[in-house]
Design a protein around this motif. Structure first.
Motif, PDB file in Angstrom:
ATOM      1  N   UNK A   1       0.688  -1.495  -0.189  1.00 10.83           N
ATOM      2  CA  UNK A   1      -0.289  -0.544   0.311  1.00 10.83           C
ATOM      3  C   UNK A   1       0.868   1.478  -0.015  1.00 10.83           C
ATOM      4  N   UNK A   2       2.134   0.973   0.630  1.00 12.48           N
ATOM      5  CA  UNK A   2       2.997   2.492   0.550  1.00 12.48           C
ATOM      6  C   UNK A   2       3.567   2.353  -0.964  1.00 12.48           C
ATOM      7  N   UNK A   3       3.261   1.618  -0.977  1.00 15.20           N
ATOM      8  CA  UNK A   3       4.218   0.947  -2.517  1.00 15.20           C
ATOM      9  C   UNK A   3       3.440   2.383  -3.399  1.00 15.20           C
ATOM     10  N   UNK A   4       1.723   1.985  -3.408  1.00 17.00           N
ATOM     11  CA  UNK A   4       0.482   2.584  -3.872  1.00 17.00           C
ATOM     12  C   UNK A   4       0.464   4.587  -3.870  1.00 17.00           C
ATOM     13  N   UNK A   5       0.304   4.443  -2.599  1.00 15.75           N
ATOM     14  CA  UNK A   5       0.536   5.663  -2.705  1.00 15.75           C
ATOM     15  C   UNK A   5       1.704   6.601  -2.341  1.00 15.75           C
ATOM     16  N   UNK A   6       2.908   5.582  -2.321  1.00 16.20           N
ATOM     17  CA  UNK A   6       4.440   6.190  -2.832  1.00 16.20           C
ATOM     18  C   UNK A   6       4.036   6.973  -4.616  1.00 16.20           C
ATOM     19  N   UNK A   7       3.947   5.912  -5.521  1.00 18.78           N
ATOM     20  CA  UNK A   7       3.231   6.414  -6.554  1.00 18.78           C
ATOM     21  C   UNK A   7       2.245   7.005  -7.236  1.00 18.78           C
ATOM     22  N   UNK A   8       1.141   7.597  -5.959  1.00 25.03           N
ATOM     23  CA  UNK A   8       0.058   8.012  -6.800  1.00 25.03           C
ATOM     24  C   UNK A   8       0.378   9.745  -6.442  1.00 25.03           C
ATOM     25  N   UNK A   9       1.484   9.482  -4.880  1.00 24.96           N
ATOM     26  CA  UNK A   9       2.613  10.986  -5.274  1.00 24.96           C
ATOM     27  C   UNK A   9       2.721  11.647  -5.983  1.00 24.96           C
ATOM     28  N   UNK A  10       4.302  10.252  -6.675  1.00 25.93           N
ATOM     29  CA  UNK A  10       4.620  10.974  -7.776  1.00 25.93           C
ATOM     30  C   UNK A  10       4.078  10.955  -8.978  1.00 25.93           C
ATOM     31  N   UNK A  11       2.972  10.814  -9.169  1.00 33.46           N
ATOM     32  CA  UNK A  11       2.325  10.727 -10.411  1.00 33.46           C
ATOM     33  C   UNK A  11       1.455  12.448 -10.201  1.00 33.46           C
ATOM     34  N   UNK A  12       1.040  12.568  -9.167  1.00 33.37           N
ATOM     35  CA  UNK A  12       0.719  14.199  -8.849  1.00 33.37           C
ATOM     36  C   UNK A  12       1.354  15.109  -9.242  1.00 33.37           C
ATOM     37  N   UNK A  13       2.573  14.643  -8.072  1.00 33.39           N
ATOM     38  CA  UNK A  13       3.722  15.565  -8.298  1.00 33.39           C
ATOM     39  C   UNK A  13       4.012  16.229 -10.100  1.00 33.39           C
ATOM     40  N   UNK A  14       3.918  15.048 -10.544  1.00 30.29           N
ATOM     41  CA  UNK A  14       4.732  15.049 -11.948  1.00 30.29           C
ATOM     42  C   UNK A  14       3.441  15.854 -13.125  1.00 30.29           C
ATOM     43  N   UNK A  15       1.821  15.597 -12.156  1.00 32.19           N
ATOM     44  CA  UNK A  15       0.751  16.285 -13.156  1.00 32.19           C
ATOM     45  C   UNK A  15       0.341  17.542 -13.168  1.00 32.19           C
ATOM     46  N   UNK A  16       0.939  18.018 -11.542  1.00 32.41           N
ATOM     47  CA  UNK A  16       1.455  19.709 -11.510  1.00 32.41           C
ATOM     48  C   UNK A  16       2.365  19.584 -12.385  1.00 32.41           C
ATOM     49  N   UNK A  17       3.318  19.512 -11.680  1.00 31.68           N
ATOM     50  CA  UNK A  17       4.522  19.972 -12.520  1.00 31.68           C
ATOM     51  C   UNK A  17       3.905  20.509 -14.203  1.00 31.68           C
ATOM     52  N   UNK A  18       3.056  19.531 -14.812  1.00 31.26           N
ATOM     53  CA  UNK A  18       3.312  19.938 -16.321  1.00 31.26           C
ATOM     54  C   UNK A  18       2.015  20.445 -16.693  1.00 31.26           C
ATOM     55  N   UNK A  19       0.891  20.799 -15.387  1.00 31.06           N
ATOM     56  CA  UNK A  19      -0.160  21.704 -16.045  1.00 31.06           C
ATOM     57  C   UNK A  19       0.333  23.057 -15.575  1.00 31.06           C
ATOM     58  N   UNK A  20       0.776  23.533 -14.986  1.00 30.40           N
ATOM     59  CA  UNK A  20       1.848  24.774 -14.805  1.00 30.40           C
ATOM     60  C   UNK A  20       2.495  24.401 -15.912  1.00 30.40           C
ATOM     61  N   UNK A  21       3.451  23.938 -15.942  1.00 26.64           N
ATOM     62  CA  UNK A  21       4.639  23.796 -17.264  1.00 26.64           C
ATOM     63  C   UNK A  21       3.143  24.469 -18.858  1.00 26.64           C
ATOM     64  N   UNK A  22       2.143  23.728 -18.927  1.00 25.00           N
ATOM     65  CA  UNK A  22       1.073  23.623 -19.902  1.00 25.00           C
ATOM     66  C   UNK A  22      -0.021  25.463 -19.449  1.00 25.00           C
ATOM     67  N   UNK A  23      -0.113  25.563 -18.527  1.00 30.34           N
ATOM     68  CA  UNK A  23      -0.314  27.239 -18.230  1.00 30.34           C
ATOM     69  C   UNK A  23       0.401  27.996 -18.027  1.00 30.34           C
ATOM     70  N   UNK A  24       1.966  28.098 -17.900  1.00 30.00           N
ATOM     71  CA  UNK A  24       2.948  28.843 -18.548  1.00 30.00           C
ATOM     72  C   UNK A  24       3.137  28.922 -19.855  1.00 30.00           C
TER      73      UNK A  24
END
Length: 136
Positions: A1-24
């Protein structure tokens, strides 16, 4: 479960970075469009004194504070969602352990496990509210 949470955290950060880059990039395109619209005016303004020229700030302090507020809000919502997920996983694991214990006591050949199912639509960085379903 910890691995799933870590994967979700990593995916969230990547998507946030992508969304901010698209906004920029969107803001840069919009700024370039404004510059092109002003280019005929600039030739006319060039004849005027420099004090009469129009200036458009690319980033205002209020713009930065809005982005910072939005980012902090998203991070807090993500932290709250992860906290709820952890609580639900712990509860599910406890119930599964109890179910397995009862099955063993009743001499049943049954093994219960927790399965975490997250719909793909809930993995988008642009969603404000996420509903995670845990089936057990």
């Amino acid at each position: 479960m910890q691995n799933v949470v870590q994967v979700l955290e990593k995916q969230y950060l990547e998507e946030k970075h992508t969304a901010l880059e698209e906004q920029r990039m969107m803001y840069e395109r919009e700024l370039e469009s404004l510059r092109q619209q002003l280019s005929p005016e600039r030739t006319n303004q060039h004849q005027r004194s420099s004090s009469d020229r129009l200036t458009f700030p690319t980033h205002t302090p209020s713009h930065h504070s809005k982005i910072r507020f939005w980012t902090e809000e998203r991070d807090e919502l993500f932290r709250q969602s992860l906290s709820r997920l952890r609580e639900q996983v712990v509860k599910a694991n406890t119930l599964v352990r109890e179910a397995n214990f009862l099955a063993k006591e009743m001499n049943k050949l049954t093994d219960y496990q927790v399965t975490l199912q997250i719909p793909a639509a809930n993995l988008s960085a642009n969603r404000k509210v996420t509903n995670l379903c845990i089936h057990f």
